[in-house]
Motif scaffolding. Structure first.
Motif, PDB file in Angstrom:
ATOM      1  N   PHE A  82      41.750  40.537  46.733  1.00 58.55           N
ATOM      2  CA  PHE A  82      40.573  41.343  47.039  1.00 58.55           C
ATOM      3  C   PHE A  82      40.814  42.798  46.660  1.00 58.55           C
ATOM      4  N   ILE A 107      35.520  42.143  48.457  1.00 61.10           N
ATOM      5  CA  ILE A 107      35.982  42.745  49.707  1.00 61.10           C
ATOM      6  C   ILE A 107      36.279  41.638  50.712  1.00 61.10           C
ATOM      7  N   ALA A 136      26.805  41.196  50.711  1.00 63.17           N
ATOM      8  CA  ALA A 136      27.958  40.577  50.058  1.00 63.17           C
ATOM      9  C   ALA A 136      27.742  40.434  48.557  1.00 63.17           C
ATOM     10  N   THR A 159      33.404  38.124  47.616  1.00 65.91           N
ATOM     11  CA  THR A 159      33.578  38.759  48.931  1.00 65.91           C
ATOM     12  C   THR A 159      33.645  37.696  50.012  1.00 65.91           C
TER      13      THR A 159
END
Length: 450
Positions: A286, A367, A389, A393
């Motif tokens: 990520f 993320i 989103a 993610t």
């Protein structure tokens, strides 16, 4: 077309009077009463005007509602009944400072309080429309009780509420007298296709404890593939699961195919710790690890009341997250390289800890996003977060639905309960409820006995 004063007679239709708490919970509330008519007292507009500035969710709800009313009214007067835009919806109106002839709430409860003026608005509508049932809708229990004391129907705003929270989806099922052969195969690491065995299919991803006499297998059911596979009890970033529910949680947190996870449980069950440890384990996958929580002060005042700069104001609210990160770092005592790596992740903001309000409007791409204390969010806030989103993610909600600090939310109406109930059958989602506290025996005493 606008209609002046009294509505045309239709005894089956009701008039719902909404207070400010309902609008701040759901700005689209006026469109959720089907064919019935909706009114708001002028005091509600006045209160919303005070809430329209700021970055908090209630500020967003206030602004959105004001825009919605502006679009609904257009060239019409909102002191008259105007048609709502939703299909088969009723009429809408703003009620001014009208005093009822029979019962005056301000005479009964005292003058100068906005709640009592809202009660009077509802009572005046009741007098104007004796053939209709007038209902005050509020998230404020005390206001509802006052309304009932004045012979005025009152109810909570039900949209988004879970009907039976005691039966809320837990994410885990125990199966007894299960096939020993299958248990042995799973424990060997084999993935079993459930279409060829006697298995109670679920509509979504689910965890099972398979038992037969002394044999036990802990498995994950993948709804997309219709398979079951063994759940590991290995450590994640030096954090070892202390019970099988924690192992289930880690499995969901580490599975790259599961993009949305919720973990519900009492204080001390390890929700936040497991989420952060799993995020750090996957840090290379990520762009950033973001850990956040809604800011709810015990006095319900904005953090602007606190002294110091922005960091000084928010640090006390973020302290539990820092405590978990510090605990993880302590597991690497003697490993200077990893301790320095964790410090570097914080310094470079590879792992960022900040209030939820600070991320509004951002698109979250690649993320690992952890929202702690998610029980203090409304259903609309949860929906808004998930809608942010971007690609690659993963979003994790953790919280305790029985420990709510936000006014007008409860175990049935909060965003975490809403998510668990409505997402449970989606192939991108997994949930687990943690039952056993692992913080300390003393903490368990509080949860169990007090």
């Amino acid at each position: 077309m606008a209609t002046k004063g009294k509505l045309a007679s239709n005894p089956s239709k009701k008039i719902f009077v909404l207070d400010t708490s309902v609008i701040l919970y759901d700005h689209d509330a006026i469109n959720n009463f089907h064919e019935h008519d909706v009114a708001i007292p002028i005091q509600v507009l006045e209160e919303l005007d005070n809430f329209k500035s700021g970055n908090d969710t209630r500020n967003f709800e206030a602004r959105s509602f004001i825009r919605l009313i502006d679009q609904t009214s257009k060239q019409k007067l909102i002191s008259d009944w105007v048609a709502l835009k939703a299909e088969k919806a009723g009429m809408f109106r703003v009620v001014f400072n009208e005093k009822p002839l029979k019962v005056d709430a301000e005479e009964v409860f005292g003058k100068g309080k906005t709640d009592h003026k809202i009660l009077n608005a509802a009572l005046s509508l009741k007098e104007e429309n004796p053939d209709k049932k007038v209902v005050l809708v509020s998230k404020d229990i005390c206001l509802r009780l006052k309304a009932k004391a004045l012979d005025l129907f009152a109810e909570d705003y039900e949209t988004g509420k879970i009907k039976n929270v005691d039966e809320l989806y837990a994410g885990k099922t125990e199966l007894t007298n299960f096939s020993e052969v299958i248990i042995d195969e799973v424990k060997k690491g084999n993935i079993i296709n459930t279409t060829s065995i006697d298995f109670p299919f679920k509509d979504g991803n689910h965890f099972y404890v398979l038992k037969n006499k002394r044999k036990t297998a802990n498995v994950f059911y993948n709804h997309n593939l219709k398979t079951i596979s063994s759940v590991s009890i290995d450590t994640v970033f030096k954090i070892r699961p202390k019970n099988i529910e924690q192992a289930f949680a880690i499995h969901a947190l580490l599975d790259p195919e599961i993009k949305l996870v919720s973990i519900q449980g009492n204080a001390g069950t390890g929700k936040t710790l497991l989420a952060i440890a799993s995020a750090l384990e996957q840090r290379k996958n990520f762009r950033q690890i973001y850990v956040t929580r809604p800011i709810v002060s015990l006095s319900n005042k904005d953090i602007g009341f606190l002294p110091g700069d922005a960091k000084s104001k928010i640090d006390p609210f973020m302290a539990p997250i820092w405590d978990n990160l510090r605990f993880i770092k302590e597991q690497f005592i003697g490993d200077d390289k990893m301790s320095e790596k964790i410090d570097e992740l914080i310094t470079t903001e590879k792992i960022a800890i900040a209030p939820l309000a600070f991320i509004r409007g951002r698109t979250l791409t690649k993320i690992f996003f952890i929202i702690d204390e998610a029980q203090n969010l409304t259903p609309h806030e949860v929906k808004t977060i998930i809608s942010r989103a971007g690609e690659h993610t993963k979003i994790v909600f953790t919280g305790d639905i029985y420990q709510i600090d936000t006014p007008y939310l409860d175990s049935e109406s909060n965003g975490l309960s809403y998510l668990i109930e409505n997402a449970k059958n989606h192939p991108l989602y997994a949930h687990i409820t943690l039952q056993k506290g692992e913080r300390s025996e003393l903490a368990n005493l509080a949860n169990e006995l007090l």
